[in-house]
Design a protein around this motif. Sequence first.
Motif, PDB file in Angstrom:
ATOM      1  N   LEU A  16       0.850  -1.190   0.000  1.00 38.89           N
ATOM      2  CA  LEU A  16       0.000   0.000   0.000  1.00 38.89           C
ATOM      3  C   LEU A  16       0.886   1.240   0.000  1.00 38.89           C
ATOM      4  O   LEU A  16       1.632   1.492   0.955  1.00 38.89           O
ATOM      5  N   LEU A  17       0.800   2.018  -1.063  1.00 36.98           N
ATOM      6  CA  LEU A  17       1.562   3.250  -1.200  1.00 36.98           C
ATOM      7  C   LEU A  17       0.601   4.419  -0.976  1.00 36.98           C
ATOM      8  O   LEU A  17      -0.334   4.622  -1.746  1.00 36.98           O
ATOM      9  N   CYS A  18       0.861   5.175   0.063  1.00 36.36           N
ATOM     10  CA  CYS A  18      -0.103   6.172   0.549  1.00 36.36           C
ATOM     11  C   CYS A  18       0.337   7.607   0.254  1.00 36.36           C
ATOM     12  O   CYS A  18       1.311   8.107   0.846  1.00 36.36           O
ATOM     13  N   ASP A  19      -0.333   8.252  -0.699  1.00 37.42           N
ATOM     14  CA  ASP A  19      -0.344   9.717  -0.836  1.00 37.42           C
ATOM     15  C   ASP A  19       1.031  10.366  -1.029  1.00 37.42           C
ATOM     16  O   ASP A  19       1.290  11.438  -0.478  1.00 37.42           O
ATOM     17  N   ILE A  20       1.907   9.748  -1.800  1.00 35.28           N
ATOM     18  CA  ILE A  20       3.195  10.400  -2.094  1.00 35.28           C
ATOM     19  C   ILE A  20       2.979  11.292  -3.308  1.00 35.28           C
ATOM     20  O   ILE A  20       3.261  10.923  -4.449  1.00 35.28           O
ATOM     21  N   GLN A  21       2.462  12.491  -3.042  1.00 38.29           N
ATOM     22  CA  GLN A  21       1.966  13.382  -4.088  1.00 38.29           C
ATOM     23  C   GLN A  21       2.796  14.653  -4.221  1.00 38.29           C
ATOM     24  O   GLN A  21       3.494  15.068  -3.283  1.00 38.29           O
ATOM     25  N   GLU A  22       2.661  15.263  -5.380  1.00 36.27           N
ATOM     26  CA  GLU A  22       3.535  16.365  -5.761  1.00 36.27           C
ATOM     27  C   GLU A  22       3.464  17.556  -4.807  1.00 36.27           C
ATOM     28  O   GLU A  22       4.494  18.160  -4.489  1.00 36.27           O
ATOM     29  N   LYS A  23       2.296  17.897  -4.327  1.00 41.76           N
ATOM     30  CA  LYS A  23       2.152  19.107  -3.494  1.00 41.76           C
ATOM     31  C   LYS A  23       2.843  18.981  -2.146  1.00 41.76           C
ATOM     32  O   LYS A  23       3.092  19.989  -1.474  1.00 41.76           O
ATOM     33  N   PHE A  24       3.147  17.738  -1.734  1.00 39.48           N
ATOM     34  CA  PHE A  24       3.838  17.556  -0.460  1.00 39.48           C
ATOM     35  C   PHE A  24       5.335  17.823  -0.580  1.00 39.48           C
ATOM     36  O   PHE A  24       6.011  18.037   0.435  1.00 39.48           O
ATOM     37  N   ARG A  25       5.860  17.805  -1.789  1.00 37.99           N
ATOM     38  CA  ARG A  25       7.310  17.896  -1.985  1.00 37.99           C
ATOM     39  C   ARG A  25       7.949  19.081  -1.254  1.00 37.99           C
ATOM     40  O   ARG A  25       8.942  18.899  -0.537  1.00 37.99           O
ATOM     41  N   PRO A  26       7.430  20.298  -1.393  1.00 37.46           N
ATOM     42  CA  PRO A  26       8.128  21.429  -0.764  1.00 37.46           C
ATOM     43  C   PRO A  26       7.946  21.538   0.742  1.00 37.46           C
ATOM     44  O   PRO A  26       8.653  22.321   1.383  1.00 37.46           O
ATOM     45  N   VAL A  27       7.025  20.795   1.326  1.00 40.26           N
ATOM     46  CA  VAL A  27       6.751  20.963   2.753  1.00 40.26           C
ATOM     47  C   VAL A  27       7.221  19.776   3.601  1.00 40.26           C
ATOM     48  O   VAL A  27       7.109  19.813   4.822  1.00 40.26           O
ATOM     49  N   ILE A  28       7.759  18.744   2.959  1.00 43.97           N
ATOM     50  CA  ILE A  28       8.259  17.583   3.692  1.00 43.97           C
ATOM     51  C   ILE A  28       9.783  17.608   3.639  1.00 43.97           C
ATOM     52  O   ILE A  28      10.380  17.400   2.571  1.00 43.97           O
ATOM     53  N   PRO A  29      10.463  17.839   4.762  1.00 45.03           N
ATOM     54  CA  PRO A  29      11.927  18.004   4.726  1.00 45.03           C
ATOM     55  C   PRO A  29      12.677  16.793   4.192  1.00 45.03           C
ATOM     56  O   PRO A  29      13.708  16.938   3.553  1.00 45.03           O
ATOM     57  N   LEU A  30      12.200  15.600   4.446  1.00 49.18           N
ATOM     58  CA  LEU A  30      12.894  14.378   4.041  1.00 49.18           C
ATOM     59  C   LEU A  30      12.279  13.752   2.782  1.00 49.18           C
ATOM     60  O   LEU A  30      12.436  12.554   2.535  1.00 49.18           O
ATOM     61  N   PHE A  31      11.608  14.555   1.988  1.00 46.74           N
ATOM     62  CA  PHE A  31      10.835  14.040   0.862  1.00 46.74           C
ATOM     63  C   PHE A  31      11.715  13.309  -0.158  1.00 46.74           C
ATOM     64  O   PHE A  31      11.343  12.229  -0.641  1.00 46.74           O
ATOM     65  N   GLU A  32      12.867  13.855  -0.498  1.00 42.59           N
ATOM     66  CA  GLU A  32      13.706  13.227  -1.519  1.00 42.59           C
ATOM     67  C   GLU A  32      14.237  11.877  -1.053  1.00 42.59           C
ATOM     68  O   GLU A  32      14.319  10.924  -1.833  1.00 42.59           O
ATOM     69  N   GLY A  33      14.581  11.772   0.231  1.00 39.17           N
ATOM     70  CA  GLY A  33      14.998  10.491   0.771  1.00 39.17           C
ATOM     71  C   GLY A  33      13.864   9.490   0.765  1.00 39.17           C
ATOM     72  O   GLY A  33      14.048   8.311   0.429  1.00 39.17           O
ATOM     73  N   LEU A  34      12.682   9.962   1.125  1.00 35.44           N
ATOM     74  CA  LEU A  34      11.489   9.106   1.077  1.00 35.44           C
ATOM     75  C   LEU A  34      11.297   8.557  -0.330  1.00 35.44           C
ATOM     76  O   LEU A  34      11.025   7.355  -0.510  1.00 35.44           O
ATOM     77  N   LEU A  35      11.436   9.401  -1.344  1.00 36.96           N
ATOM     78  CA  LEU A  35      11.232   8.974  -2.727  1.00 36.96           C
ATOM     79  C   LEU A  35      12.198   7.865  -3.124  1.00 36.96           C
ATOM     80  O   LEU A  35      11.797   6.870  -3.734  1.00 36.96           O
ATOM     81  N   LYS A  36      13.472   8.033  -2.786  1.00 39.78           N
ATOM     82  CA  LYS A  36      14.461   7.030  -3.187  1.00 39.78           C
ATOM     83  C   LYS A  36      14.182   5.689  -2.511  1.00 39.78           C
ATOM     84  O   LYS A  36      14.258   4.631  -3.150  1.00 39.78           O
ATOM     85  N   ASN A  37      13.856   5.719  -1.222  1.00 39.63           N
ATOM     86  CA  ASN A  37      13.575   4.469  -0.514  1.00 39.63           C
ATOM     87  C   ASN A  37      12.282   3.828  -1.006  1.00 39.63           C
ATOM     88  O   ASN A  37      12.201   2.612  -1.190  1.00 39.63           O
ATOM     89  N   ALA A  38      11.270   4.658  -1.219  1.00 40.49           N
ATOM     90  CA  ALA A  38       9.984   4.135  -1.692  1.00 40.49           C
ATOM     91  C   ALA A  38      10.106   3.581  -3.114  1.00 40.49           C
ATOM     92  O   ALA A  38       9.448   2.594  -3.451  1.00 40.49           O
ATOM     93  N   ASP A  39      10.944   4.202  -3.931  1.00 42.33           N
ATOM     94  CA  ASP A  39      11.161   3.703  -5.292  1.00 42.33           C
ATOM     95  C   ASP A  39      11.778   2.309  -5.256  1.00 42.33           C
ATOM     96  O   ASP A  39      11.356   1.400  -5.987  1.00 42.33           O
ATOM     97  N   LYS A  40      12.775   2.111  -4.394  1.00 40.86           N
ATOM     98  CA  LYS A  40      13.403   0.799  -4.252  1.00 40.86           C
ATOM     99  C   LYS A  40      12.381  -0.245  -3.819  1.00 40.86           C
ATOM    100  O   LYS A  40      12.298  -1.341  -4.405  1.00 40.86           O
ATOM    101  N   LEU A  41      11.586   0.087  -2.824  1.00 42.22           N
ATOM    102  CA  LEU A  41      10.607  -0.867  -2.303  1.00 42.22           C
ATOM    103  C   LEU A  41       9.528  -1.178  -3.338  1.00 42.22           C
ATOM    104  O   LEU A  41       9.131  -2.341  -3.513  1.00 42.22           O
TER     105      LEU A  41
END
Length: 204
Positions: A16-41
């Motif tokens: 289940l991949l929950c709400d990793i959406q574009e508008k959150f990018r600028p307000v989530i400090p660890l967003f880029e790290g989240l993306l890389k880990n979530a992409d691997k998974l």
Amino acid sequence: MAHRLRFLNSKKTLFLLCDIQEKFRPVIPLFEGLLKNADKLTKAGKEFQIPLIVSEQYPEKLGNTVCELDIAHAEAVITKTQFSMLVPEMENKIKALYGERPCDVVLYGLESHVCIEQTAIDFLNNGINVYIVADCCTSRLNQDRDLALDRLRSAGCVITTSESIIFNLLRDKNNPKFNAIRKLVNPPSIDMQLAKSGSGGSKL
């Protein structure tokens, strides 16, 4: 009490991949790290042929799932306004996939203290084991994420990481998926600052 830790069965597991959406990018400090880990998974789940369901919270305002994540293999991309992913459309999709329900769900995305937490509560209340992938979850404030992980652990979720899930599914070097998975896990996951000391810090 936490559910018994066990090996995941790819035929009885749902990602289940929950709400990793574009508008959150600028307000989530660890967003880029989240993306890389979530992409691997997410790529590993595809290799293991584990069904994936994606949710998008109010996409008219918050945008769609970020383009960096390949979700073309998802069984459904479900739009929602309630915070939990377990909306009627998802319930119907799960019944179509599993007959009744999966044994385990692997849950990741954002925000940890809102949509992740409420989704986990719904699945736990339905008797389904929930694995929270901590290095693929985040919030606008690390303290919200860390406290949410503490609550979810106490509620009975298994708090884990992306590589732990991947190797749990792989189990053996002789697994035919080994070479494909090795390429995914060769770059280390991004450190999401989970090992915090002090009150409220999640210790994985």
